[in-house]
Design a protein around this motif. Structure first.
Motif, PDB file in Angstrom:
ATOM      1  N   UNK A   1       0.886  -1.269  -0.123  1.00  0.00           N
ATOM      2  CA  UNK A   1      -0.101   0.124   0.089  1.00  0.00           C
ATOM      3  C   UNK A   1       0.942   1.400   0.005  1.00  0.00           C
ATOM      4  N   UNK A   2       2.169   0.951  -0.334  1.00  0.00           N
ATOM      5  CA  UNK A   2       3.001   2.382  -0.396  1.00  0.00           C
ATOM      6  C   UNK A   2       3.915   2.537   0.852  1.00  0.00           C
ATOM      7  N   UNK A   3       4.081   1.421   1.659  1.00  0.00           N
ATOM      8  CA  UNK A   3       4.911   1.536   2.797  1.00  0.00           C
ATOM      9  C   UNK A   3       6.389   1.269   2.419  1.00  0.00           C
ATOM     10  N   UNK A   4       6.713   2.136   1.332  1.00  0.00           N
ATOM     11  CA  UNK A   4       8.285   1.925   1.151  1.00  0.00           C
ATOM     12  C   UNK A   4       8.466   3.039   0.119  1.00  0.00           C
ATOM     13  N   UNK A   5       9.913   3.005  -0.337  1.00  0.00           N
ATOM     14  CA  UNK A   5      10.177   4.246  -1.196  1.00  0.00           C
ATOM     15  C   UNK A   5      10.694   3.748  -2.849  1.00  0.00           C
ATOM     16  N   UNK A   6      10.502   4.652  -3.461  1.00  0.00           N
ATOM     17  CA  UNK A   6      10.958   4.257  -4.862  1.00  0.00           C
ATOM     18  C   UNK A   6      10.717   5.770  -5.632  1.00  0.00           C
ATOM     19  N   UNK A   7      10.969   5.663  -6.904  1.00  0.00           N
ATOM     20  CA  UNK A   7      10.982   6.930  -7.760  1.00  0.00           C
ATOM     21  C   UNK A   7      10.304   6.874  -9.002  1.00  0.00           C
ATOM     22  N   UNK A   8      10.261   7.812  -9.613  1.00  0.00           N
ATOM     23  CA  UNK A   8       9.317   7.874 -10.859  1.00  0.00           C
ATOM     24  C   UNK A   8       9.898   6.790 -12.203  1.00  0.00           C
ATOM     25  N   UNK A   9      11.142   7.010 -12.232  1.00  0.00           N
ATOM     26  CA  UNK A   9      12.121   6.183 -13.185  1.00  0.00           C
ATOM     27  C   UNK A   9      11.819   4.702 -12.892  1.00  0.00           C
ATOM     28  N   UNK A  10      11.884   4.290 -11.483  1.00  0.00           N
ATOM     29  CA  UNK A  10      11.788   2.830 -11.486  1.00  0.00           C
ATOM     30  C   UNK A  10      10.282   2.343 -11.559  1.00  0.00           C
ATOM     31  N   UNK A  11       9.422   3.273 -11.427  1.00  0.00           N
ATOM     32  CA  UNK A  11       7.834   2.943 -11.590  1.00  0.00           C
ATOM     33  C   UNK A  11       7.907   2.652 -13.208  1.00  0.00           C
ATOM     34  N   UNK A  12       8.437   3.839 -14.154  1.00  0.00           N
ATOM     35  CA  UNK A  12       8.432   3.548 -15.450  1.00  0.00           C
ATOM     36  C   UNK A  12       8.982   2.278 -16.131  1.00  0.00           C
ATOM     37  N   UNK A  13      10.147   1.901 -15.220  1.00  0.00           N
ATOM     38  CA  UNK A  13      10.833   0.823 -15.774  1.00  0.00           C
ATOM     39  C   UNK A  13       9.968  -0.491 -15.514  1.00  0.00           C
ATOM     40  N   UNK A  14       9.386  -0.395 -14.330  1.00  0.00           N
ATOM     41  CA  UNK A  14       8.537  -1.563 -13.881  1.00  0.00           C
ATOM     42  C   UNK A  14       7.257  -1.680 -14.811  1.00  0.00           C
ATOM     43  N   UNK A  15       6.594  -0.659 -15.048  1.00  0.00           N
ATOM     44  CA  UNK A  15       5.373  -0.645 -16.004  1.00  0.00           C
ATOM     45  C   UNK A  15       5.567  -1.141 -17.315  1.00  0.00           C
ATOM     46  N   UNK A  16       6.579  -0.671 -17.846  1.00  0.00           N
ATOM     47  CA  UNK A  16       7.088  -0.921 -19.181  1.00  0.00           C
ATOM     48  C   UNK A  16       6.967  -2.382 -19.380  1.00  0.00           C
ATOM     49  N   UNK A  17       7.123  -3.319 -18.257  1.00  0.00           N
ATOM     50  CA  UNK A  17       7.105  -4.850 -18.483  1.00  0.00           C
ATOM     51  C   UNK A  17       5.844  -5.039 -18.899  1.00  0.00           C
ATOM     52  N   UNK A  18       4.717  -4.502 -18.791  1.00  0.00           N
ATOM     53  CA  UNK A  18       3.311  -5.045 -19.105  1.00  0.00           C
ATOM     54  C   UNK A  18       3.218  -4.917 -20.625  1.00  0.00           C
ATOM     55  N   UNK A  19       4.061  -4.102 -21.314  1.00  0.00           N
ATOM     56  CA  UNK A  19       3.978  -4.264 -22.824  1.00  0.00           C
ATOM     57  C   UNK A  19       5.428  -4.648 -23.379  1.00  0.00           C
ATOM     58  N   UNK A  20       5.804  -5.546 -22.430  1.00  0.00           N
ATOM     59  CA  UNK A  20       7.058  -6.043 -23.006  1.00  0.00           C
ATOM     60  C   UNK A  20       7.207  -7.649 -22.404  1.00  0.00           C
ATOM     61  N   UNK A  21       6.141  -8.348 -22.624  1.00  0.00           N
ATOM     62  CA  UNK A  21       6.108  -9.686 -22.400  1.00  0.00           C
ATOM     63  C   UNK A  21       6.644 -10.024 -20.709  1.00  0.00           C
ATOM     64  N   UNK A  22       6.527  -9.030 -19.914  1.00  0.00           N
ATOM     65  CA  UNK A  22       6.670  -9.096 -18.265  1.00  0.00           C
ATOM     66  C   UNK A  22       8.370  -8.959 -18.254  1.00  0.00           C
ATOM     67  N   UNK A  23       9.306  -8.453 -19.210  1.00  0.00           N
ATOM     68  CA  UNK A  23      10.412  -8.245 -19.030  1.00  0.00           C
ATOM     69  C   UNK A  23      10.706  -6.920 -18.472  1.00  0.00           C
ATOM     70  N   UNK A  24      11.710  -6.631 -17.654  1.00  0.00           N
ATOM     71  CA  UNK A  24      12.189  -5.574 -17.247  1.00  0.00           C
ATOM     72  C   UNK A  24      13.694  -5.125 -17.820  1.00  0.00           C
ATOM     73  N   UNK A  25      13.955  -4.060 -18.352  1.00  0.00           N
ATOM     74  CA  UNK A  25      15.050  -3.656 -18.644  1.00  0.00           C
ATOM     75  C   UNK A  25      15.449  -2.423 -18.225  1.00  0.00           C
ATOM     76  N   UNK A  26      16.760  -2.161 -18.046  1.00  0.00           N
ATOM     77  CA  UNK A  26      17.250  -0.790 -17.724  1.00  0.00           C
ATOM     78  C   UNK A  26      16.817   0.093 -18.549  1.00  0.00           C
ATOM     79  N   UNK A  27      16.275   1.323 -18.178  1.00  0.00           N
ATOM     80  CA  UNK A  27      15.894   2.420 -19.206  1.00  0.00           C
ATOM     81  C   UNK A  27      16.912   3.178 -19.714  1.00  0.00           C
TER      82      UNK A  27
END
Length: 729
Positions: free
Chosen positions: A433-459
């Motif tokens: 529920x958000x009890x952690x820390x991250x940033x916008x770059x990380x979230x963009x990298x994470x969500x891109x996986x939804x259009x990349x067959x579930x794979x995460x790549x460094x932006x």
């Protein structure tokens, strides 16, 4: 005998000169070409400048090579300054003798006799204008010729020559005075830049136009004598006034530029993946939005091209010139609470573990997970919900119900394996529920996986370029799998089937899977969206972390995200459904496939996305699969106590009234942009649809049949949900 003695004496003198020269070379190594470090230029992917940084003394130069400069300028420079540049070894004896003769005749220095190599020597190792200083300059010139090629020395001059104030190098001068790349200089501009380094403080065209014009014409006359221009051209050119570029464009992506400069401090040029035109439009849009934000609030946005993983637009603050909004704080990289934005990946892991399918029955009821009691933002509970509904409505208890079953440790280990690291002390349920820390770059990298067959790549933010000094970039690491292709595709469908916030229909309709988030205390507001070709991530809030009460991610960040999508071209690569994804009829309350359930136990049917046809049974609140075709016990208890509903009545009570899910009240639609609107509800199979209070046969709204205010109603028996929309020509 005399000749022999003379020969021995000359040989001895030459030998001693050679030895002295070698000793001098050893004891006087060449100083660094750029002793105060590089002046760095950050460029877009088409080499247009985004932002420039001076060296340690504030000197600005744009590093280039001779091939990047107008050929006429190079010819004029060599003709005017050093016609024998490619033939001498750093020193032109004839020029020195001529300069010495002028000095003897006039009693003062008329011309220095310096070659381009000698001028470079003086620029990297300044000396007094004395005989001793000239000898020192000559020695340095010979050193330069020994260590470097002619083309390298010419490049040094092109980058080090002074052009007035804190401007060095022909590229920086060309852009400052004429607003153009040195490749595009015309003959008059080239002639002026040839002579300006001789006395830049006296000939600066922005201060002394008449002197600058006189010296420019002197160069043109010399060039006509050398047949680089003809007499007719000379007559036309000398009459032309000096026209200067006076507008200074504001920096684009300034905070990304600052970050890259800090990461690569020794580079002259850093070529980024930023699309200049898109960045310009995003910058304009964000400045407009800044006036709508609360006091001291800022916003950040990142746009990623999915196929290449390139960041094509980056706005670290809402308005770089507005210091009241902490403009110099890069909120795209600031560590903040992500709110509910991690929830999709909880559901994704649950799909991959075989715990749920898209329509699994989950429980949104008061809960106590070993002392952790999650609440919804609105303070209410929905009771029985499907996994898809729970994710779309961002309900907290169902997400924690799944995370508790997965375990926070396993959830984080999966993220960490894909190089997604959350910032907190111990793995716990609050992370969901958000009890952690991250940033916008990380979230963009994470969500891109939804259009990349579930794979995460460094932006990627850097382009490779032969003009640059090595950036030290290693080849892109192989993509890490965070979700299966099946679960990522199902998540994309679940998140893209929800309506956008009330807004005018965009000119380009695209399928966008999106999620919002609001951090505890109303300090951070997020919205991240993924289309087949692009990912857009937006943050809104106050950089000092003070709260913005009354705001939500859906009302603050989501509209900005959709506006950013409107800046992008149409998607070209639709997502293909993986072979392992199947649509299966399932039954509530068991959650199992229709074929596995007795008719009397199938209280309600849903069409679910499943992975390889798997239909796991419904889970109890704390993660245990139900072993019978009964409602999960905690859910049944809550409904009976809070709603006075008996288990045998659960279906009918829950199914009424329906909720319209395909549109919202207040939305505007245009016939010129859209022909038909599909109509969906929370119970589509049982819903009867009405438009302007008249029944329709198919769940479709044809815009050509309606105009102006239009009432859409979805009813089951006597229970209805009603939305009012507006249709325009």
């Amino acid at each position: 005998m005399i000749i022999k003695k003379i020969f021995v004496a000359i040989s001895f003198v030459l030998f001693m000169l050679i030895m002295v020269s070698i000793a001098w070379f050893i004891t006087h190594p060449l100083p660094p070409i750029y002793p105060d470090g590089p002046a760095t230029r950050i460029t877009a992917n088409d080499h247009v400048t985004l932002r420039a940084f001076g060296d340690a003394k504030g000197v600005h130069r744009y590093h280039i090579e001779s091939k990047d400069v107008n050929s006429f300028y190079l010819k004029a420079l060599l003709h005017y300054e050093d016609r024998w540049f490619y033939y001498h070894y750093g020193v032109n004896p004839l020029s020195l003798f001529r300069a010495a003769g002028q000095w003897i005749m006039h009693g003062k220095i008329i011309s220095g006799g310096s070659t381009l190599t000698m001028q470079v020597a003086r620029l990297i190792d300044p000396h007094d204008r004395t005989i001793t200083g000239k000898l020192h300059q000559i020695a340095r010139a010979v050193q330069l010729e020994w260590y470097y090629s002619k083309d390298e020395i010419l490049n040094f001059y092109l980058n080090l020559a002074p052009f007035g104030g804190n401007i060095e190098g022909v590229a920086a001068a060309s852009i400052k005075y004429f607003g153009k790349h040195p490749k595009l200089l015309n003959k008059n501009e080239a002639a002026l830049l040839v002579v300006l380094p001789q006395q830049p403080s006296r000939y600066r065209p922005d201060r002394y136009k008449d002197k600058a014009k006189a010296m420019r014409n002197k160069v043109l006359a010399r060039l006509q004598g050398g047949h680089l221009i003809n007499a007719a051209q000379l007559d036309l050119l000398v009459d032309e006034p000096i026209q200067l570029f006076t507008r200074t464009p504001p920096p684009l992506a300034p905070l990304l530029s600052r970050y890259l400069k800090s990461q690569h401090p020794k580079n002259h040029t850093i070529n980024t993946t930023i699309d200049f035109e898109l960045q310009s439009r995003l910058n304009t849009m964000m400045k407009r939005i800044s006036g709508q934000l609360p006091r001291k609030a800022s916003a950040a946005a990142v746009i990623v091209q999915n196929r290449s993983a390139e960041v094509i637009a980056y706005q670290g603050s809402v308005n770089f010139s507005d210091l009241s909004r902490f403009a110099h704080v890069d909120m795209a990289r600031a560590i903040r609470s992500p709110g509910s934005t991690l929830k999709p990946f909880i559901y994704g892991q649950a799909l991959d573990m075989g715990l749920i399918h898209s329509k699994s029955l989950l429980s949104d009821v008061p809960s106590n997970f070993n002392g952790y009691k999650p609440q919804n933002l609105n303070g209410y509970f929905s009771g029985p919900v499907s996994a898809e509904q729970a994710l779309q409505k961002s309900l907290n208890v169902p997400a924690i119900q799944l995370l508790n079953r997965i375990t926070p440790q396993r959830f984080e280990e999966k993220l960490a394996a894909a190089n997604i690291h959350l910032i907190h002390q111990d793995a716990n349920l609050a992370v969901g529920l958000g009890g952690t820390g991250t940033n916008l770059i990380t979230l963009a990298k994470l969500y891109r996986a939804l259009a990349n067959h579930g794979k995460v790549t460094k932006l990627r933010t850097l382009k490779t370029d032969k003009v640059q000094l090595p950036l030290g970039n290693q080849p892109q690491p192989e993509a890490s799998t965070i979700l299966s292709p099946e679960s990522s595709w199902i998540l994309f469908q679940m998140l893209s089937s929800q309506s956008a916030p009330d807004r005018v229909i965009p000119s380009i309709r695209r399928k966008i899977a999106w999620k919002t988030g609001t951090s505890y205390g109303y300090r951070d507001f997020w919205s991240v969206g993924v289309s087949p070709d692009y990912t857009v991530a937006v943050w809104v809030g106050r950089p000092d972390a003070s709260p913005m009460l009354g705001y939500l991610g859906a009302t603050q960040a989501a509209p900005i995200m959709f506006d950013a999508f409107d800046l992008l071209p149409e998607d070209q690569n639709p997502l293909a459904k993986p072979a392992g994804v199947q649509q299966t009829l399932i039954c509530w309350p068991s959650g199992r496939a229709l074929a596995q359930v007795q008719p009397e136990d199938c209280k309600e049917q849903h069409l679910a996305f499943t992975i390889n046809g798997m239909t796991p049974p419904s889970m109890d609140l704390y993660g245990s699969f139900t072993v019978s075709s009964q409602w999960p016990s905690k859910l049944a208890q809550w409904l009976m106590s809070e709603k006075a509903i008996q288990p045998s009545m659960l279906l009918n009570q829950f199914a009424a009234p329906p909720t319209i899910t395909s549109l919202k009240s207040g939305q505007h639609y245009y016939r010129s942009q859209l022909d038909m609107l599909p109509l969906t509800s929370s119970h589509t199979e049982k819903t009867q649809w009405f438009i302007n209070h008249k029944p329709i046969a198919e769940p479709q709204l044809h815009l050509s049949d309606y105009l102006g205010e239009t009432v859409v109603s979805a009813c089951i028996d006597t229970h209805c949900d009603k939305h009012t929309i507006f249709i325009h020509p």
